[in-house]
Design an enzyme around this catalytic site. Structure first.
Site: not given
Length: 254
Positions: A118-119, A122, A131-134, A208, A217
């Site tokens: 969701q973030l 924007h 942070q990578s899950q790879r 802004r 949100r």
């Protein structure tokens, strides 16, 4: 694998340079002595706004016009200084691009991948380092100790919902561990990690964009509870260092 809580830390925000501050220090000290504390963000905002309308050069505006705007009471009857009146006028007129010169950088920890999705919608005015899950391995035997997860408030103490939720997280962890043990690389094994899996990121946004994000949100505006909580955390962190911004976090037009 542990249940985690959201944490937001303001890392940095717009500050006047030493060179510029030295040019206006006498004025700012005098204003402070008279009870008018001017934040760095206000000085930047006045410089940006007045650059559009003033014959003075941007580097001269605070020095030449600061006493007029920061040293006099607002003439619109709404309180504060003439600088506050000017900023209110600019925000209400929609000339909010002038607030893009003020930025804030946050460390955001322990939010779900669902929130991240969701973030990152924007995009304008926001920068993300996530942070990578790879490249980060989330096996039970790795340095991470397994993936952390976010338990939604709606599932907490909700009959058997919390237990089922936690059991599902444990199953996802064991599945990830099994795949890794059998030679599946972390970049592929991550496919079984849930939306509730926690992640950490660094977010930089201009004023802004943060105000507009909050307006969309904030709690009570149809947003999911987790991201509404993040919106409030960002607002609180911004207002703490730049108190004058507080009036503009309800849609950006107050």
């Amino acid at each position: 694998m542990t249940q985690t809580q959201r944490k937001v830390t303001l890392i940095a925000h717009t500050q006047l340079s030493k060179e510029f501050r030295s040019q206006v220090s006498v004025l700012l000290d005098d204003l402070h002595f008279r009870g008018n504390q001017v934040t760095d963000g206000q000085a930047v905002a006045l410089t940006a706004i007045r650059t559009c309308y003033s014959p003075n050069k941007p580097s001269e505006i605070v020095a030449k016009e600061g006493a007029r705007y920061f040293g006099k009471k607002a003439t619109d009857g709404e309180g504060g200084t003439e600088a506050d009146r000017l900023i209110r006028f600019i925000m209400r007129s929609g000339h909010t691009s002038t607030t893009e010169h003020i930025s804030f950088t946050f460390a955001i920890e322990g939010v779900s991948r669902a929130l991240l999705a969701q973030l990152t919608r924007h995009r304008v005015g926001f920068s993300f380092s996530v942070q990578s899950q790879r490249y980060v391995r989330f096996g039970s035997g790795d340095k991470s100790g397994g993936f952390d997860y976010v338990l939604p408030d709606s599932a907490r103490d909700n009959g058997g919902a919390e237990a089922i939720f936690k059991a599902t997280m444990a199953h996802a962890q064991s599945t990830y561990d099994y795949l890794r043990k059998n030679g599946v690389p972390s970049e592929d094994a991550r496919a079984v990690l849930p939306n509730a899996a926690a992640c950490n990121l660094v977010l930089t946004g201009n004023l802004r964009s943060i105000i507009e994000f909050y307006g969309k949100r904030k709690a009570g505006n149809g947003a999911q509870a987790e991201i509404a909580g993040l919106a409030e955390d960002l607002r609180a962190a911004v207002v703490k260092v730049e108190p004058w911004t507080g009036a503009f976090f309800e849609g950006g037009r107050k």
